[in-house]
Design a protein around this motif. Structure first.
Motif, PDB file in Angstrom:
ATOM      1  N   ALA A 236       1.287  -0.640  -0.214  1.00 48.75           N
ATOM      2  CA  ALA A 236       0.123  -0.223   0.254  1.00 48.75           C
ATOM      3  C   ALA A 236       1.125   1.420   0.241  1.00 48.75           C
ATOM      4  CB  ALA A 236      -0.560  -0.009   1.402  1.00 48.75           C
ATOM      5  N   GLU A 237       2.371   1.160   0.033  1.00 45.49           N
ATOM      6  CA  GLU A 237       2.813   1.880   0.261  1.00 45.49           C
ATOM      7  C   GLU A 237       3.204   2.923  -1.350  1.00 45.49           C
ATOM      8  OE1 GLU A 237       4.134   3.881   2.733  1.00 45.49           O
ATOM      9  OE2 GLU A 237       3.776   2.155   4.516  1.00 45.49           O
ATOM     10  N   GLY A 238       2.843   3.899  -1.801  1.00 42.06           N
ATOM     11  CA  GLY A 238       3.416   4.111  -3.123  1.00 42.06           C
ATOM     12  C   GLY A 238       4.568   4.185  -3.776  1.00 42.06           C
ATOM     13  N   SER A 239       5.734   4.569  -2.644  1.00 38.08           N
ATOM     14  CA  SER A 239       7.220   4.483  -2.438  1.00 38.08           C
ATOM     15  C   SER A 239       7.042   2.669  -3.743  1.00 38.08           C
ATOM     16  CB  SER A 239       7.921   5.190  -1.255  1.00 38.08           C
ATOM     17  OG  SER A 239       7.668   3.903  -0.712  1.00 38.08           O
ATOM     18  N   VAL A 240       6.242   1.553  -3.201  1.00 40.40           N
ATOM     19  CA  VAL A 240       7.082   0.585  -3.749  1.00 40.40           C
ATOM     20  C   VAL A 240       6.721   0.533  -5.428  1.00 40.40           C
ATOM     21  CG1 VAL A 240       6.476  -1.436  -4.269  1.00 40.40           C
ATOM     22  CG2 VAL A 240       5.965  -1.042  -1.095  1.00 40.40           C
ATOM     23  N   TRP A 241       5.962   1.709  -5.664  1.00 44.00           N
ATOM     24  CA  TRP A 241       5.646   1.110  -6.950  1.00 44.00           C
ATOM     25  C   TRP A 241       6.469   2.650  -8.005  1.00 44.00           C
ATOM     26  CZ3 TRP A 241       3.034  -2.541  -8.342  1.00 44.00           C
ATOM     27  CH2 TRP A 241       1.833  -3.218  -6.759  1.00 44.00           C
ATOM     28  N   GLU A 242       6.312   3.449  -7.008  1.00 44.57           N
ATOM     29  CA  GLU A 242       8.030   4.272  -7.483  1.00 44.57           C
ATOM     30  C   GLU A 242       8.782   3.398  -7.725  1.00 44.57           C
ATOM     31  OE1 GLU A 242       8.023   8.441  -5.932  1.00 44.57           O
ATOM     32  OE2 GLU A 242       6.575   7.962  -4.618  1.00 44.57           O
ATOM     33  N   ALA A 243       9.668   2.571  -6.479  1.00 46.21           N
ATOM     34  CA  ALA A 243      10.659   1.707  -7.026  1.00 46.21           C
ATOM     35  C   ALA A 243      10.140   1.020  -8.171  1.00 46.21           C
ATOM     36  CB  ALA A 243      11.209   0.941  -6.035  1.00 46.21           C
ATOM     37  N   ALA A 244       9.406   0.096  -8.150  1.00 48.39           N
ATOM     38  CA  ALA A 244       9.357  -0.839  -9.359  1.00 48.39           C
ATOM     39  C   ALA A 244       8.897  -0.189 -10.389  1.00 48.39           C
ATOM     40  CB  ALA A 244       7.463  -1.256  -8.899  1.00 48.39           C
ATOM     41  N   MET A 245       9.120   0.819 -11.222  1.00 43.47           N
ATOM     42  CA  MET A 245       8.609   1.813 -12.337  1.00 43.47           C
ATOM     43  C   MET A 245      10.225   1.691 -12.419  1.00 43.47           C
ATOM     44  SD  MET A 245       6.119   4.762 -12.561  1.00 43.47           S
ATOM     45  CE  MET A 245       6.485   5.074 -11.326  1.00 43.47           C
ATOM     46  N   ALA A 246      10.953   2.026 -11.701  1.00 42.22           N
ATOM     47  CA  ALA A 246      12.392   2.447 -11.566  1.00 42.22           C
ATOM     48  C   ALA A 246      13.430   1.435 -12.142  1.00 42.22           C
ATOM     49  CB  ALA A 246      13.184   3.275 -10.872  1.00 42.22           C
ATOM     50  N   GLY A 247      12.805   0.213 -11.022  1.00 42.77           N
ATOM     51  CA  GLY A 247      13.721  -1.610 -11.486  1.00 42.77           C
ATOM     52  C   GLY A 247      13.398  -1.950 -12.668  1.00 42.77           C
ATOM     53  N   SER A 248      12.331  -1.492 -13.514  1.00 44.97           N
ATOM     54  CA  SER A 248      11.459  -2.659 -15.076  1.00 44.97           C
ATOM     55  C   SER A 248      12.762  -1.099 -15.886  1.00 44.97           C
ATOM     56  CB  SER A 248      10.165  -1.939 -14.996  1.00 44.97           C
ATOM     57  OG  SER A 248      10.292  -2.221 -16.036  1.00 44.97           O
ATOM     58  N   HIS A 249      12.390   0.395 -15.438  1.00 46.63           N
ATOM     59  CA  HIS A 249      13.139   1.215 -16.893  1.00 46.63           C
ATOM     60  C   HIS A 249      14.437   1.389 -16.648  1.00 46.63           C
ATOM     61  CE1 HIS A 249      14.179   5.183 -18.460  1.00 46.63           C
ATOM     62  NE2 HIS A 249      14.494   5.398 -17.153  1.00 46.63           N
ATOM     63  N   TYR A 250      15.213   0.840 -15.531  1.00 47.54           N
ATOM     64  CA  TYR A 250      16.525   0.270 -15.599  1.00 47.54           C
ATOM     65  C   TYR A 250      17.041  -0.897 -15.897  1.00 47.54           C
ATOM     66  CZ  TYR A 250      17.171   5.291 -14.204  1.00 47.54           C
ATOM     67  OH  TYR A 250      16.998   6.685 -13.983  1.00 47.54           O
ATOM     68  N   LYS A 251      16.792  -2.081 -16.121  1.00 49.64           N
ATOM     69  CA  LYS A 251      16.372  -3.055 -16.708  1.00 49.64           C
ATOM     70  C   LYS A 251      17.605  -3.919 -15.742  1.00 49.64           C
ATOM     71  CE  LYS A 251      16.552  -2.103 -21.047  1.00 49.64           C
ATOM     72  NZ  LYS A 251      15.178  -1.684 -21.252  1.00 49.64           N
ATOM     73  N   LEU A 252      17.084  -4.022 -14.287  1.00 53.28           N
ATOM     74  CA  LEU A 252      17.352  -4.546 -13.418  1.00 53.28           C
ATOM     75  C   LEU A 252      17.926  -6.088 -13.059  1.00 53.28           C
ATOM     76  CD1 LEU A 252      17.687  -0.808 -10.715  1.00 53.28           C
ATOM     77  CD2 LEU A 252      19.238  -1.712 -12.444  1.00 53.28           C
ATOM     78  N   ASP A 253      18.090  -6.814 -13.754  1.00 50.20           N
ATOM     79  CA  ASP A 253      17.879  -8.342 -13.295  1.00 50.20           C
ATOM     80  C   ASP A 253      18.294  -8.813 -12.458  1.00 50.20           C
ATOM     81  OD1 ASP A 253      20.106  -8.475 -15.099  1.00 50.20           O
ATOM     82  OD2 ASP A 253      19.660  -9.054 -16.656  1.00 50.20           O
ATOM     83  N   ASN A 254      19.342  -7.955 -12.091  1.00 52.35           N
ATOM     84  CA  ASN A 254      20.111  -7.989 -10.783  1.00 52.35           C
ATOM     85  C   ASN A 254      19.543  -8.270  -9.202  1.00 52.35           C
ATOM     86  OD1 ASN A 254      20.539  -5.839 -11.240  1.00 52.35           O
ATOM     87  ND2 ASN A 254      22.716  -5.958  -9.894  1.00 52.35           N
ATOM     88  N   LEU A 255      18.080  -7.706  -9.912  1.00 47.48           N
ATOM     89  CA  LEU A 255      16.888  -7.289  -8.503  1.00 47.48           C
ATOM     90  C   LEU A 255      16.043  -8.023  -8.977  1.00 47.48           C
ATOM     91  CD1 LEU A 255      16.069  -5.318  -6.004  1.00 47.48           C
ATOM     92  CD2 LEU A 255      14.957  -4.318  -8.472  1.00 47.48           C
TER      93      LEU A 255
END
Length: 284
Positions: free
Chosen positions: A150-169
């Motif tokens: 329910a925390e909005g920061s989780v979804w901001e991070a989700a967008m960033a993780g995908s944007h930077y193609k972080l397959d090590n995450l």
């Protein structure tokens, strides 16, 4: 002894120790620590690259307990592995201790202080991005609660993780369906959780998070998809391993009585003995 049975026994041993620790401290988040024990056991005793003798080794895999209130299983595992003396577990939540009710980076093996929900994944994204930028091959594992979604920061991070193609995450959600004030679906509905994470560009896997074999198989495949972070929905039982605490909302942070502790230890010891019997050689 097979790896699977070894890890199942270890998880039961960790559950015994965390119940004893919470009882002695008269404080702790019992239900969530019991539900995440299998996840942490597979990560620390099988999957992650780490070294208790060199806790700041640069090539270590990083683990962030974003659901930091369920730290008891983590403290027990770190002590068992030798990050600090096991005797220090008896100081949990006492005055002056390092072993407070949330991860504390004054302790070897802890990357950052956590517990303010929604902070772990954003920092994990930063760690994973740093590995990419500096050409390091370590992985970052972040354990979140389902109520934490329910925390909005989780979804901001989700967008960033995908944007930077972080397959090590690797994000892991301890999906036990309960939070402090009730069912997650009553407090803030999450389903369809898998579709939401997929829409944010993550590779999503849903498994039984209390099944050691399923956890081994899933973590062995990480990184799963090139160019995509992985999200594991680990469907667990809150209070797992202790029958009277399973799926019981009042065990979110309840402390076991002497009688309840004795019964919990008895049940968990029976699980260990049952696993031992499966390893007995067959004589024909």
């Amino acid at each position: 002894m097979s790896k699977s049975i070894e890890l199942k026994k270890k998880a039961a041993e960790i559950r015994i120790r965390l119940m004893q620790m919470i009882h002695k401290a008269k404080a702790g988040h019992t239900g969530g620590s019991l539900s995440n024990t299998d996840i942490l056991t597979v990560l620390y005793y099988h999957t992650m690259r780490h070294n208790p003798m060199e806790p700041k080794w640069n090539e270590r895999d990083r683990f962030i307990a974003s659901k930091g209130h369920s730290v008891e299983s983590l403290w027990c595992i770190l002590a068992d592995l030798g990050y600090f003396p096991s005797s220090e577990l008896d100081t949990f939540s006492q005055f002056g201790t390092r072993l407070i009710g949330h991860p504390n980076n004054k302790v070897d093996g802890i990357e950052m202080n956590t517990g303010a929900l929604g902070h772990g994944l954003p920092i994990s994204v930063g760690m994973a991005l740093a590995a990419k930028r500096y050409d390091n091959d370590y992985r970052v594992f972040c354990l979140m609660g389902d109520g934490e979604q329910a925390e909005g920061s989780v979804w901001e991070a989700a967008m960033a993780g995908s944007h930077y193609k972080l397959d090590n995450l690797v994000g892991i959600i301890d999906r036990n369906g309960l939070q402090i004030s009730g069912s997650t679906e009553d407090v803030m509905g999450l389903d369809p959780l898998d579709k939401k994470w997929e829409a944010f560009g993550w590779h999503v896997v849903s498994i039984d998070g209390n099944d050691i074999d399923a956890l081994i198989e899933t973590f062995d495949k990480v990184p799963s998809v090139e160019g995509k972070p992985t999200l594991i929905i680990a469907n667990t039982v809150k209070g797992k391993g202790v029958s009277f605490a399973e799926n019981a909302i009042n065990w979110h942070h309840r402390v076991p009585s002497e009688e309840e502790l004795a019964l919990a230890v008895q049940e968990l010891q029976a699980q260990i003995e049952s696993l031992d019997s499966k390893e007995e050689p067959c004589h024909e």
